[in-house]
Design a protein around this motif. Structure first.
Motif, mmCIF file in Angstrom:
data_model
loop_
_atom_site.group_PDB
_atom_site.id
_atom_site.type_symbol
_atom_site.label_atom_id
_atom_site.label_comp_id
_atom_site.label_asym_id
_atom_site.label_seq_id
_atom_site.Cartn_x
_atom_site.Cartn_y
_atom_site.Cartn_z
ATOM 1 N N ARG A 82 0.818 -1.217 0.000
ATOM 2 C CA ARG A 82 0.000 0.000 0.000
ATOM 3 C C ARG A 82 0.850 1.265 0.000
ATOM 4 N NH1 ARG A 82 -2.663 -4.051 1.106
ATOM 5 N NH2 ARG A 82 -4.942 -4.228 1.023
ATOM 6 N N GLY A 83 2.131 1.106 -0.325
ATOM 7 C CA GLY A 83 2.984 2.262 -0.518
ATOM 8 C C GLY A 83 3.347 3.011 0.738
ATOM 9 N N THR A 84 3.686 2.299 1.793
ATOM 10 C CA THR A 84 3.995 2.945 3.064
ATOM 11 C C THR A 84 5.310 3.704 3.024
ATOM 12 O OG1 THR A 84 4.105 2.552 5.446
ATOM 13 C CG2 THR A 84 5.270 0.993 4.042
ATOM 14 N N GLY A 85 5.504 4.585 4.006
ATOM 15 C CA GLY A 85 6.763 5.294 4.190
ATOM 16 C C GLY A 85 7.542 4.699 5.346
ATOM 17 N N PRO A 86 8.573 5.410 5.829
ATOM 18 C CA PRO A 86 9.413 4.881 6.917
ATOM 19 C C PRO A 86 8.622 4.508 8.167
ATOM 20 C CG PRO A 86 10.436 6.813 5.919
ATOM 21 C CD PRO A 86 9.064 6.707 5.329
ATOM 22 N N ALA A 87 7.622 5.307 8.514
ATOM 23 C CA ALA A 87 6.844 5.010 9.722
ATOM 24 C C ALA A 87 6.143 3.660 9.590
ATOM 25 C CB ALA A 87 5.829 6.118 9.984
ATOM 26 N N GLY A 88 5.593 3.386 8.408
ATOM 27 C CA GLY A 88 4.919 2.106 8.190
ATOM 28 C C GLY A 88 5.883 0.940 8.186
ATOM 29 N N LEU A 89 7.087 1.156 7.662
ATOM 30 C CA LEU A 89 8.090 0.092 7.621
ATOM 31 C C LEU A 89 8.625 -0.253 9.010
ATOM 32 C CD1 LEU A 89 10.229 0.866 4.449
ATOM 33 C CD2 LEU A 89 8.663 -1.039 4.803
ATOM 34 N N ALA A 90 8.405 0.644 9.969
ATOM 35 C CA ALA A 90 8.807 0.333 11.347
ATOM 36 C C ALA A 90 7.949 -0.780 11.926
ATOM 37 C CB ALA A 90 8.723 1.588 12.212
ATOM 38 N N GLY A 91 6.819 -1.073 11.263
ATOM 39 C CA GLY A 91 5.981 -2.184 11.683
ATOM 40 C C GLY A 91 5.352 -1.988 13.045
ATOM 41 N N MET A 92 5.024 -3.094 13.682
ATOM 42 C CA MET A 92 4.446 -3.060 15.022
ATOM 43 C C MET A 92 5.561 -2.874 16.044
ATOM 44 S SD MET A 92 1.550 -6.077 14.874
ATOM 45 C CE MET A 92 2.681 -7.352 14.281
ATOM 46 N N SER A 93 5.340 -1.999 16.990
ATOM 47 C CA SER A 93 6.352 -1.745 18.020
ATOM 48 C C SER A 93 6.221 -2.752 19.154
ATOM 49 C CB SER A 93 6.199 -0.327 18.570
ATOM 50 O OG SER A 93 4.900 -0.136 19.091
ATOM 51 N N ALA A 94 7.337 -3.016 19.811
ATOM 52 C CA ALA A 94 7.321 -3.951 20.938
ATOM 53 C C ALA A 94 6.538 -3.387 22.112
ATOM 54 C CB ALA A 94 8.743 -4.284 21.367
ATOM 55 N N GLN A 95 6.475 -2.055 22.176
ATOM 56 C CA GLN A 95 5.743 -1.438 23.284
ATOM 57 C C GLN A 95 5.320 -0.030 22.879
ATOM 58 O OE1 GLN A 95 7.322 -0.060 27.473
ATOM 59 N NE2 GLN A 95 6.998 -2.272 27.573
ATOM 60 N N ARG A 96 4.083 0.318 23.180
ATOM 61 C CA ARG A 96 3.611 1.677 22.926
ATOM 62 C C ARG A 96 2.427 1.960 23.845
ATOM 63 N NH1 ARG A 96 -0.990 2.267 19.506
ATOM 64 N NH2 ARG A 96 -1.751 0.310 18.624
ATOM 65 N N LEU A 97 2.050 3.233 23.917
ATOM 66 C CA LEU A 97 0.884 3.627 24.695
ATOM 67 C C LEU A 97 -0.351 3.578 23.807
ATOM 68 C CD1 LEU A 97 1.985 6.651 26.921
ATOM 69 C CD2 LEU A 97 1.284 4.377 27.674
ATOM 70 N N HIS A 98 -1.418 2.991 24.314
ATOM 71 C CA HIS A 98 -2.676 2.923 23.576
ATOM 72 C C HIS A 98 -3.825 3.153 24.551
ATOM 73 C CE1 HIS A 98 -5.421 1.803 20.363
ATOM 74 N NE2 HIS A 98 -6.034 1.006 21.199
ATOM 75 N N LEU A 99 -4.563 4.233 24.330
ATOM 76 C CA LEU A 99 -5.675 4.589 25.210
ATOM 77 C C LEU A 99 -5.217 4.703 26.662
ATOM 78 C CD1 LEU A 99 -8.448 2.251 23.700
ATOM 79 C CD2 LEU A 99 -8.090 4.684 23.225
ATOM 80 N N GLY A 100 -4.016 5.246 26.842
ATOM 81 C CA GLY A 100 -3.478 5.430 28.184
ATOM 82 C C GLY A 100 -2.913 4.181 28.831
ATOM 83 N N MET A 101 -2.791 3.103 28.078
ATOM 84 C CA MET A 101 -2.304 1.824 28.607
ATOM 85 C C MET A 101 -1.043 1.407 27.857
ATOM 86 S SD MET A 101 -2.834 -0.868 30.621
ATOM 87 C CE MET A 101 -4.410 -0.224 31.215
ATOM 88 N N ILE A 102 -0.071 0.810 28.571
ATOM 89 C CA ILE A 102 1.092 0.226 27.898
ATOM 90 C C ILE A 102 0.620 -1.007 27.138
ATOM 91 C CG2 ILE A 102 3.319 -0.917 28.203
ATOM 92 C CD1 ILE A 102 3.648 0.716 30.792
ATOM 93 N N LEU A 103 0.832 -0.998 25.822
ATOM 94 C CA LEU A 103 0.480 -2.141 24.983
ATOM 95 C C LEU A 103 1.779 -2.841 24.609
ATOM 96 C CD1 LEU A 103 -1.699 -3.696 23.377
ATOM 97 C CD2 LEU A 103 -1.325 -2.102 21.506
ATOM 98 N N GLY A 104 1.972 -4.058 25.115
ATOM 99 C CA GLY A 104 3.229 -4.764 24.920
ATOM 100 C C GLY A 104 3.095 -5.962 24.001
#
Length: 346
Positions: A145-167
């Motif tokens: 779908r023609g992603t850029g660098p942010a899309g190529l970073a894929g899924m992160s090992a950890q990030r904040l989602h709705l105020g919660m650590i998503l691991g």
């Protein structure tokens, strides 16, 4: 009681401390468990790791109400969780289901309900079982779908989602390792029929995996690509932050104004990101403009800046205007049926 780890085939077991090291300071963790081999292995492996550390483990399964077998699968998870002394809850997605974009809507509902439940039980982190093969599919999906660098970073090992650590502690683990883990520890699991449903794009991408692996592109190679792209993205974001701080811009709730000469000095990627961010802000959008259209806007803007010419375009419900006085202005575009003199859509 949890069964003891066997010395044989202990590679994944031996990696537990490494996989869960980011959660050593947590007092409670919630694990989202679908009943598949990935999440069942995560449940067992995390429970084994947490027990001697006195970290409380909770599990939850979401019944979307979309398949007849979903409730029985959730109850199977509940029975196994009880066997290994992990408190378990079955969450239900209530209300009408959409006729389109069902998978995306169901995914959003799943995360929202899991995060809400995590808050209820006092957990500050939610762990899910995305693994190396999932990362590969995600990157393939985005590449097509023609992603850029942010899309190529894929899924992160950890990030904040709705105020919660998503691991995602299993991103470096192959699915085959997780299936093997379940089999060695006699952990029951189910197979989601949607994984082979030809109506879903990921099913077709999954079929490409053996072909790509035969050519030498293994899931761990995709994960390495994602980590390199994430490193690149972090550098871009740092430069973007610095450029944003130094730019002498006028911002209000629904407008952005800056001198063209300052913008002209920015690298293309930084200018594209900055303009996209301001479009999102003034229009109160939840996602950035499509990358290909933002790139078209960037090319038109660069051309106008170099030729010292005015420009008026619309993109993603925003009006972008480069005035004769050398100022770039971004405001919400008038209603779609309202003509804008001299403006073209990107």
């Amino acid at each position: 009681m949890l069964d003891k780890m066997t010395e044989a085939h202990a590679s994944l077991e031996d990696r537990a401390s490494e996989l869960f090291s980011a959660y050593e300071s947590q007092k409670a963790l919630l694990i989202g468990v679908s009943g598949g081999p990935d999440s069942m292995a995560l449940l067992h492996l995390c429970a084994q790791w947490a027990q001697p550390r006195c970290i409380s483990i909770f599990a939850a399964t979401l019944d979307h109400g979309l398949r007849a077998d979903a409730r029985a699968e959730a109850e199977m998870v509940a029975q196994y969780a009880a066997k290994i002394a992990v408190p378990h809850s079955i969450l239900t997605w209530q209300g009408d289901k959409p006729a389109t974009r069902l998978q995306e809507t169901a995914r959003a509902a799943r995360y929202a309900l899991l995060v809400e439940h995590a808050h209820t039980i006092g957990a500050k982190a939610l762990l899910i079982a995305h693994h190396a093969d999932d990362q590969m599919e995600t990157l393939l999906f985005r590449l097509l779908r023609g992603t850029g660098p942010a899309g190529l970073a894929g899924m992160s090992a950890q990030r904040l989602h709705l105020g919660m650590i998503l691991g995602r502690p299993l991103l470096d683990v192959r699915k085959s390792e997780l299936v093997d883990y379940c089999q060695r520890h006699a952990i029951p699991f189910v197979t989601d029929p949607s994984n082979t449903d030809p109506h879903y794009a990921r099913t077709h991408l999954r079929a490409l995996a053996p072909i790509l692996e035969a050519e030498g592109m293994r899931p761990q190679d995709w994960q390495r690509l994602a980590k390199r792209a994430a490193r690149m993205e972090a550098a871009i974001l740092a430069q973007l932050h610095e450029a944003r701080a130094q730019l002498k811009a006028q911002r209000s709730a629904d407008s952005f104004k800056a001198k063209a000469e300052e913008l002209h000095a920015l690298p293309d990627e930084i200018l594209l990101r900055l303009v996209s961010e301001e479009i999102m802000r003034v229009t109160q959008a939840t996602s950035p403009p499509r990358l290909d259209r933002a790139e078209t806007l960037l090319a038109r803007l660069r051309e106008a800046l170099e030729q010292d010419q005015p420009l008026k375009l619309t993109l993603a419900d925003a009006l972008i205007e480069l005035t004769r006085h050398g100022q770039l202005e971004i405001t919400p575009a008038p209603a779609r049926n309202t003509p804008i003199a001299g403006a073209n859509s990107v």
